[in-house]
Scaffold this active site. Structure first.
Site, mmCIF file in Angstrom:
data_model
loop_
_atom_site.group_PDB
_atom_site.id
_atom_site.type_symbol
_atom_site.label_atom_id
_atom_site.label_comp_id
_atom_site.label_asym_id
_atom_site.label_seq_id
_atom_site.Cartn_x
_atom_site.Cartn_y
_atom_site.Cartn_z
ATOM 1 N N SER A 198 50.661 9.865 58.632
ATOM 2 C CA SER A 198 51.182 8.756 57.826
ATOM 3 C C SER A 198 51.609 7.632 58.749
ATOM 4 O O SER A 198 52.449 7.839 59.632
ATOM 5 C CB SER A 198 52.393 9.267 57.038
ATOM 6 O OG SER A 198 53.101 8.190 56.481
ATOM 7 N N GLY A 199 51.055 6.425 58.541
ATOM 8 C CA GLY A 199 51.344 5.305 59.437
ATOM 9 C C GLY A 199 52.818 4.915 59.483
ATOM 10 O O GLY A 199 53.388 4.713 60.552
ATOM 11 N N THR A 236 37.867 -0.380 49.183
ATOM 12 C CA THR A 236 37.923 -1.304 50.323
ATOM 13 C C THR A 236 39.115 -0.965 51.204
ATOM 14 O O THR A 236 40.221 -0.740 50.719
ATOM 15 C CB THR A 236 38.031 -2.764 49.811
ATOM 16 O OG1 THR A 236 36.955 -2.972 48.912
ATOM 17 C CG2 THR A 236 37.964 -3.758 50.954
ATOM 18 N N CYS A 324 64.442 12.022 45.136
ATOM 19 C CA CYS A 324 64.871 11.325 43.927
ATOM 20 C C CYS A 324 63.722 11.321 42.928
ATOM 21 O O CYS A 324 62.700 10.706 43.182
ATOM 22 C CB CYS A 324 65.235 9.894 44.298
ATOM 23 S SG CYS A 324 66.699 9.346 43.493
HETATM 24 N N1 PLP Z 1 54.527 14.582 54.438
HETATM 25 C C1 PLP Z 1 55.766 14.541 54.967
HETATM 26 C C2 PLP Z 1 56.240 15.675 55.816
HETATM 27 C C3 PLP Z 1 56.584 13.440 54.725
HETATM 28 O O1 PLP Z 1 57.801 13.393 55.281
HETATM 29 C C4 PLP Z 1 56.106 12.394 53.908
HETATM 30 C C5 PLP Z 1 56.966 11.249 53.566
HETATM 31 O O2 PLP Z 1 58.174 11.381 53.500
HETATM 32 C C6 PLP Z 1 54.802 12.474 53.394
HETATM 33 C C7 PLP Z 1 54.051 13.587 53.680
HETATM 34 C C8 PLP Z 1 54.227 11.386 52.543
HETATM 35 O O3 PLP Z 1 53.749 10.345 53.369
HETATM 36 P P1 PLP Z 1 53.246 8.939 52.793
HETATM 37 O O4 PLP Z 1 54.485 8.154 52.482
HETATM 38 O O5 PLP Z 1 52.432 8.360 53.894
HETATM 39 O O6 PLP Z 1 52.431 9.201 51.585
#
Ligand code: PLP
Length: 380
Positions: A198-199, A236, A324
């Site tokens: 995740s960026g 895209t 939440c």
């Molecule tokens: N996986 C984990 C362990 C996370 O902490 C998070 C976000 O809190 C995600 C996945 C979801 O990532 P994204 O916000 O890039 O969808």
């Protein structure tokens, strides 16, 4: 002045990355267009893929597919396995992020074979329990590399070794959303078949992530309707977000060890000071391998949600570690799965530092926390 102690929720991009995003927005091209504007956007995309490849140690035959984030990436990996192997199995844990647990809940409700392994009371996941859940045929093991609430780092490489000993056909996926930027361990060390990232958890803007796919592993696309990303993810591309992701990867390549050292120093100092200053507080999973920036802190008698608001008024951003949903704070499923009682769980906050945290800020966080807790009626 704001002190950001909620970096695990999102890591607000540095100014340098903000400049990359603005510049990439200026490209405004569609990478599928044949003309020069499109090709400029395509070049930015491929440059970012190359930079991420180098940062993560992704081999030349392995693939990186950009997505909108880890939620989409995790959903894709799980749904792809179920689509390819309708009679297969997915083994995961009760402490995964909801973007793994919710798709698994839906798959289970539709009759799919899903095994969810509970953590031990210390927050760790047992390799043996994972292995017990594996059936020889068509199993996917999906385990997060590091937990977003407790910071506990899971033994992913050991799990890969153990399950591949049973059969090399068993697939292992890791959700590495929280690991990147906080550990030197990467794709090349983890040995998994699939990894999601995740960026915005490591310095790029939100809305961009990726799936890394080992050579020879097949992934079914879940978003159809476009030939983008080797036909594995239609739509895209988010060019500015992807460009920023690549820029963060090159930025981190050189200075990662230093950044980790700064976070660990701040975290250790915070934990020592807070235990000196606040009576009865305790740190969850303190004896486990953890992310260097994360503390899950229980202050008995204090309502975590009230504490989050009170600290915010003082310019300190923390999280209650509670998901939440529809505006109603729920107690952490991670701490509950570890066997903690609801009262304790509702008295737990998460502190997660950025890599530019300094000692005066740590001291201020502890001072303010001690003052605020001192003012509160500790009877919750
Ligand atoms: N996986 C984990 C362990 C996370 O902490 C998070 C976000 O809190 C995600 C996945 C979801 O990532 P994204 O916000 O890039 O969808």
């Amino acid at each position: 002045m704001i002190i950001d102690c909620d970096a695990n929720a999102t890591y607000v991009p540095d100014e340098e990355i903000q400049r990359v995003v603005s510049a990439a927005l200026g490209l405004s091209g569609n990478p599928s267009s044949l003309h020069r504007r499109g090709q400029r956007a395509r070049a930015a995309l491929e440059e970012s893929r190359a930079s991420l490849r180098e940062f993560l140690g992704v081999g030349p035959k392995d693939e990186i597919v950009f997505t909108s984030g880890a939620t989409e990436a995790n959903n894709t990996v799980l749904a792809s396995h179920a689509a390819r192997f309708p009679k297969g199995r997915i083994v995961s844990t009760l402490i995964e992020h909801p973007c793994v647990l919710e798709p698994l809940k839906r798959l289970k409700a539709s009759g799919y074979d899903v095994v969810l392994v509970p953590p031990k009371s210390d927050g760790s996941v047992s390799v043996e329990r994972i292995v017990e859940g594996v059936s020889r045929l068509n199993t996917l093991v999906s385990i997060m590399a590091a937990n977003n609430e407790t910071g506990v780092i899971n033994p992913v490489t050991e799990i890969v070794r153990a399950v591949k000993n049973i059969s090399s056909d068993i697939m292992v996926h890791t959700d590495a959303a929280q690991l990147l930027g906080k550990s030197l361990v990467s794709w090349s060390d983890l040995r998994v078949d699939l990894m999601t990232i995740s960026g915005h958890k490591f310095g790029a803007p939100s809305g961009v992530g990726a799936i890394v796919i080992r050579d020879g592993v097949t992934l079914e696309p879940m978003i159809l309707g476009g030939p983008q990303e080797m036909k594995l993810r239609g739509g895209t591309e988010n060019v500015s977000g992807i460009a920023a992701l690549g820029a963060v990867a090159s930025l981190l390549k050189g200075g990662l060890a230093t950044r980790i050292g700064t976070m660990r120093g701040a975290r250790d100092s915070f934990e020592a000071l807070v235990q000196e200053r606040i009576e009865g507080c305790s740190i969850n999973c303190a004896d486990q391998p953890r992310l260097p920036n994360t503390t899950s802190l229980c202050i008995p008698g204090v309502r975590a949600d009230d504490l989050v608001v009170a600290l915010d008024l003082e310019g300190i951003l923390v999280s209650s570690g509670a998901a939440c949903s529809s505006g109603k704070p729920e107690p952490s499923h991670v701490l509950l799965a570890m066997g903690q009682d609801e009262k304790r769980v509702k008295s737990t906050i998460r502190i997660s530092f950025r890599s530019d945290i300094d000692q005066p800020s740590v001291t201020r966080v502890v001072d303010v926390l001690a003052q605020v807790v001192g003012r509160m009626n500790r009877s919750a």
